[in-house]
Design an enzyme around this catalytic site. Structure first.
Site, PDB file in Angstrom:
ATOM      1  N   MET A 195       0.846  -1.203   0.000  1.00 50.03           N
ATOM      2  CA  MET A 195       0.000   0.000   0.000  1.00 50.03           C
ATOM      3  C   MET A 195       0.879   1.251   0.000  1.00 50.03           C
ATOM      4  O   MET A 195       0.407   2.340   0.321  1.00 50.03           O
ATOM      5  CB  MET A 195      -0.943  -0.007   1.198  1.00 50.03           C
ATOM      6  CG  MET A 195      -1.934  -1.169   1.116  1.00 50.03           C
ATOM      7  SD  MET A 195      -3.448  -0.882   2.029  1.00 50.03           S
ATOM      8  CE  MET A 195      -2.808  -0.678   3.669  1.00 50.03           C
ATOM      9  N   GLY A 196       2.158   1.104  -0.328  1.00 51.70           N
ATOM     10  CA  GLY A 196       3.041   2.261  -0.408  1.00 51.70           C
ATOM     11  C   GLY A 196       3.532   2.730   0.943  1.00 51.70           C
ATOM     12  O   GLY A 196       3.480   1.972   1.926  1.00 51.70           O
ATOM     13  N   LEU A 249       6.642   3.219   1.575  1.00 54.40           N
ATOM     14  CA  LEU A 249       7.576   2.091   1.680  1.00 54.40           C
ATOM     15  C   LEU A 249       8.666   2.320   2.724  1.00 54.40           C
ATOM     16  O   LEU A 249       9.089   3.442   2.971  1.00 54.40           O
ATOM     17  CB  LEU A 249       8.223   1.836   0.311  1.00 54.40           C
ATOM     18  CG  LEU A 249       7.240   1.523  -0.826  1.00 54.40           C
ATOM     19  CD1 LEU A 249       8.009   1.230  -2.113  1.00 54.40           C
ATOM     20  CD2 LEU A 249       6.320   0.353  -0.477  1.00 54.40           C
ATOM     21  N   HIS A 294       9.314  -3.399   3.305  1.00 53.02           N
ATOM     22  CA  HIS A 294       8.883  -3.611   1.919  1.00 53.02           C
ATOM     23  C   HIS A 294      10.093  -3.924   1.034  1.00 53.02           C
ATOM     24  O   HIS A 294      10.030  -4.810   0.172  1.00 53.02           O
ATOM     25  CB  HIS A 294       8.193  -2.361   1.375  1.00 53.02           C
ATOM     26  CG  HIS A 294       6.947  -1.965   2.106  1.00 53.02           C
ATOM     27  ND1 HIS A 294       6.874  -0.828   2.876  1.00 53.02           N
ATOM     28  CD2 HIS A 294       5.717  -2.542   2.173  1.00 53.02           C
ATOM     29  CE1 HIS A 294       5.660  -0.711   3.389  1.00 53.02           C
ATOM     30  NE2 HIS A 294       4.935  -1.742   2.984  1.00 53.02           N
ATOM     31  N   GLY A 332       4.999 -10.324   3.819  1.00 56.96           N
ATOM     32  CA  GLY A 332       5.748 -10.270   5.068  1.00 56.96           C
ATOM     33  C   GLY A 332       5.065 -11.041   6.191  1.00 56.96           C
ATOM     34  O   GLY A 332       3.839 -11.023   6.314  1.00 56.96           O
ATOM     35  N   LYS A 378       5.172 -10.068   9.050  1.00 60.53           N
ATOM     36  CA  LYS A 378       4.627  -8.999   9.899  1.00 60.53           C
ATOM     37  C   LYS A 378       3.102  -9.125   9.966  1.00 60.53           C
ATOM     38  O   LYS A 378       2.495  -8.905  11.003  1.00 60.53           O
ATOM     39  CB  LYS A 378       5.048  -7.647   9.312  1.00 60.53           C
ATOM     40  CG  LYS A 378       4.234  -6.451   9.712  1.00 60.53           C
ATOM     41  CD  LYS A 378       4.612  -5.988  11.082  1.00 60.53           C
ATOM     42  CE  LYS A 378       3.982  -4.713  11.541  1.00 60.53           C
ATOM     43  NZ  LYS A 378       2.703  -4.342  11.025  1.00 60.53           N
ATOM     44  N   ASP A 379       2.490  -9.450   8.812  1.00 62.06           N
ATOM     45  CA  ASP A 379       1.035  -9.637   8.752  1.00 62.06           C
ATOM     46  C   ASP A 379       0.780 -11.144   8.619  1.00 62.06           C
ATOM     47  O   ASP A 379       0.420 -11.644   7.553  1.00 62.06           O
ATOM     48  CB  ASP A 379       0.472  -8.862   7.560  1.00 62.06           C
ATOM     49  CG  ASP A 379       0.753  -7.373   7.690  1.00 62.06           C
ATOM     50  OD1 ASP A 379       0.016  -6.696   8.408  1.00 62.06           O
ATOM     51  OD2 ASP A 379       1.746  -6.902   7.099  1.00 62.06           O
ATOM     52  N   GLN A 422      -2.645 -12.450   7.558  1.00 61.33           N
ATOM     53  CA  GLN A 422      -2.882 -12.113   6.149  1.00 61.33           C
ATOM     54  C   GLN A 422      -2.196 -13.114   5.220  1.00 61.33           C
ATOM     55  O   GLN A 422      -2.748 -13.523   4.198  1.00 61.33           O
ATOM     56  CB  GLN A 422      -2.346 -10.702   5.882  1.00 61.33           C
ATOM     57  CG  GLN A 422      -2.245 -10.332   4.416  1.00 61.33           C
ATOM     58  CD  GLN A 422      -1.819  -8.884   4.235  1.00 61.33           C
ATOM     59  OE1 GLN A 422      -2.622  -7.997   4.415  1.00 61.33           O
ATOM     60  NE2 GLN A 422      -0.568  -8.657   3.891  1.00 61.33           N
ATOM     61  N   SER A 427       4.148   1.252   8.042  1.00 59.32           N
ATOM     62  CA  SER A 427       3.835   2.586   7.518  1.00 59.32           C
ATOM     63  C   SER A 427       3.083   3.405   8.570  1.00 59.32           C
ATOM     64  O   SER A 427       3.138   4.630   8.556  1.00 59.32           O
ATOM     65  CB  SER A 427       2.991   2.470   6.250  1.00 59.32           C
ATOM     66  OG  SER A 427       3.600   1.571   5.352  1.00 59.32           O
TER      67      SER A 427
HETATM   68  P1  AMP Z   1       1.506  -2.932   3.506  1.00 59.44           P
HETATM   69  O1  AMP Z   1       2.068  -1.905   2.571  1.00 59.44           O
HETATM   70  O2  AMP Z   1       1.602  -2.555   4.930  1.00 59.44           O
HETATM   71  O3  AMP Z   1       0.170  -3.440   3.067  1.00 59.44           O
HETATM   72  O4  AMP Z   1       2.486  -4.178   3.380  1.00 59.44           O
HETATM   73  C1  AMP Z   1       2.840  -4.728   2.142  1.00 59.44           C
HETATM   74  C2  AMP Z   1       3.645  -5.978   2.371  1.00 59.44           C
HETATM   75  O5  AMP Z   1       4.817  -5.654   3.111  1.00 59.44           O
HETATM   76  C3  AMP Z   1       2.889  -7.035   3.179  1.00 59.44           C
HETATM   77  O6  AMP Z   1       3.198  -8.320   2.669  1.00 59.44           O
HETATM   78  C4  AMP Z   1       3.459  -6.843   4.560  1.00 59.44           C
HETATM   79  O7  AMP Z   1       3.395  -8.001   5.356  1.00 59.44           O
HETATM   80  C5  AMP Z   1       4.905  -6.496   4.238  1.00 59.44           C
HETATM   81  N1  AMP Z   1       5.526  -5.798   5.359  1.00 59.44           N
HETATM   82  C6  AMP Z   1       5.053  -4.676   5.985  1.00 59.44           C
HETATM   83  N2  AMP Z   1       5.875  -4.366   7.019  1.00 59.44           N
HETATM   84  C7  AMP Z   1       6.858  -5.306   7.046  1.00 59.44           C
HETATM   85  C8  AMP Z   1       7.989  -5.537   7.882  1.00 59.44           C
HETATM   86  N3  AMP Z   1       8.285  -4.749   8.905  1.00 59.44           N
HETATM   87  N4  AMP Z   1       8.777  -6.600   7.608  1.00 59.44           N
HETATM   88  C9  AMP Z   1       8.493  -7.432   6.565  1.00 59.44           C
HETATM   89  N5  AMP Z   1       7.442  -7.256   5.746  1.00 59.44           N
HETATM   90  C10 AMP Z   1       6.633  -6.217   5.974  1.00 59.44           C
END
Ligand code: AMP
Length: 285
Positions: free
Chosen positions: A32-33, A35, A39, A149, A151-152, A155, A188
Site C-alpha cells: 500500500m506504499g 515504503l 517492503h 511479510g 509482519k502480517d 494475512q 507505515s
Molecule cells: P503494507 O504496505 O503494509 O500493506 O504491506 C505490504 C507488504 O509488506 C505485506 O506483505 C506486509 O506483510 C509487508 N511488510 C510490511 N511491514 C513489514 C515488515 N516490517 N517486515 C516485513 N514485511 C513487511
C-alpha cells in the site's frame, strides 16, 4: 535510474507478456506504499527468486474499517518510486482506482476459517478487502510468485488459502519481519506515532519475545499471556485487542507450544493500532 510506472491493467499485461516471451520469471510484491525497509526486503527476496519484479502500490479502500484511517494513510508515491528504483524493481504498478474497482464492481473474495478471528474479529470485512484485491493483482499480473511479510502473519495465511482454493498458479513466499534496532516492527503506520509513543512502541515486541521464550521452555500459555497483557497495559498500550498463541500452520488456538506456534498481538498506542507477532519454538518434552 527510475522505475517505469504503469496505471492500467492493459499496460501491466503488455509488460508481463514481453517478459513471458523471453521466458523470464515474474514476481509480484503487493503493497500500500509508504515504503520502508520491510517492503524493500520483500523486493530483494523477489529479485533473488525471479528475473523481473513488479511492485504494486494501491491503498485499497475495501480493507480499511474506518474512513479516518483510510484518509490518514500516508501516500508518498514519489519517494516510493525512488526507493524502488534504488532496490532494482523492474516495474511499479500503481493502478487507478477504476482499474481495481470498475463501475458496478460486485464481487467479493471471502476466505472463511483463517480470516475469522484476531484481525478478522476486530476489523470486520478487512480480509475480504485483502483477499479480493490480492486475487485481482494475481490475476491481472499473472505473476509466478508473490512475496508477503510475516509482519502480517494472518494475512499471509489468508492469501495462501485464497490462492490454493481458487487454483491461482502463484507461489506464495513468506519473508521475515524487519524491525527497527529497538525491536519495533517496521510499519507505515509508525509514522503516525508521537515521539513519546514511538519511544514506548518497542515494548510490544519486547513483551512478545519475552512471552515466547517462556512458552518455548514449556510454560502454559494462559498465565504467560495474562502477564504479558498486564505488561503492555502498564506500558501504556490499550486496549490490547488480542494476544494469542496459535498454531503457525492452521492458526488454531493452542494452550502450549506443543507444535510450531506463533504469538500474535494487536494493541492500540494512542490513536495508532499496532500489530506484531513472533515465532514460538516448539516445546516437545
Ligand atoms: P503494507 O504496505 O503494509 O500493506 O504491506 C505490504 C507488504 O509488506 C505485506 O506483505 C506486509 O506483510 C509487508 N511488510 C510490511 N511491514 C513489514 C515488515 N516490517 N517486515 C516485513 N514485511 C513487511
Amino acid at each position: 535510474m527510475s522505475v517505469p510506472v504503469v496505471r492500467t491493467v492493459a499496460e501491466l499485461r503488455y509488460a508481463v507478456a514481453a517478459w513471458r516471451a523471453e521466458r523470464l520469471q515474474v514476481a509480484l510484491v503487493p503493497t500500500m506504499g509508504a515504503l520502508h525497509e520491510g517492503h524493500l526486503s520483500l523486493v530483494r527476496a523477489a529479485l533473488s527468486r525471479a528475473e523481473r519484479v513488479i511492485v504494486t502500490i494501491f491503498v485499497n479502500p475495501k480493507q480499511f474499517n474506518s474512513p479516518a484511517d483510510l484518509a490518514a494513510y500516508p501516500r508518498t508515491e514519489e519517494t516510493d518510486a525512488a526507493m524502488l528504483a534504488g532496490a532494482g524493481a523492474h516495474l511499479l504498478y500503481a493502478p487507478l482506482a477504476g482499474e481495481i474497482y470498475p463501475e458496478g464492481f460486485s464481487t467479493t473474495v471471502s476466505v472463511a476459517s483463517v480470516s475469522e478471528e484476531m484481525e478478522g474479529r476486530f476489523r470486520p470485512g478487512h480480509f475480504d478487502g485483502v483477499a479480493t484485491v490480492v486475487a485481482k493483482l494475481f490475476l491481472q499480473s499473472g505473476a509466478d510468485c508473490a512475496f508477503f511479510g510475516e509482519k502480517d502473519f494472518q494475512q499471509l495465511q489468508v492469501v495462501r488459502r485464497m490462492a490454493r482454493d481458487l487454483d491461482i498458479p502463484v507461489e506464495i513466499v513468506a519473508c521475515p519481519t524487519i524491525r527497527e534496532r529497538n525491536g519495533l516492527a517496521m510499519s507505515s503506520r509508525n509514522a503516525r506515532l508521537s515521539p513519546q509513543e514511538h519511544a514506548r512502541a518497542p515494548r510490544l515486541s519486547e513483551v512478545l519475545f519475552e512471552a515466547a521464550a517462556k512458552m518455548a521452555s514449556g510454560a502454559d500459555a494462559q498465565p504467560v499471556l495474562a502477564q504479558a497483557r498486564r505488561a503492555l497495559e502498564d506500558a501504556g498500550f490499550g486496549p490490547v485487542e488480542y494476544l494469542e498463541l496459535r498454531s503457525s500452520a492452521s492458526l488454531a488456538p493452542l494452550t502450549r507450544a506443543s507444535e510450531p506456534a506463533r504469538l500474535l498481538a494487536a494493541a492500540w498506542l494512542g490513536q495508532v493500532r499496532l500489530i506484531d507477532n513472533v515465532e514460538v519454538a516448539e516445546n516437545d518434552p
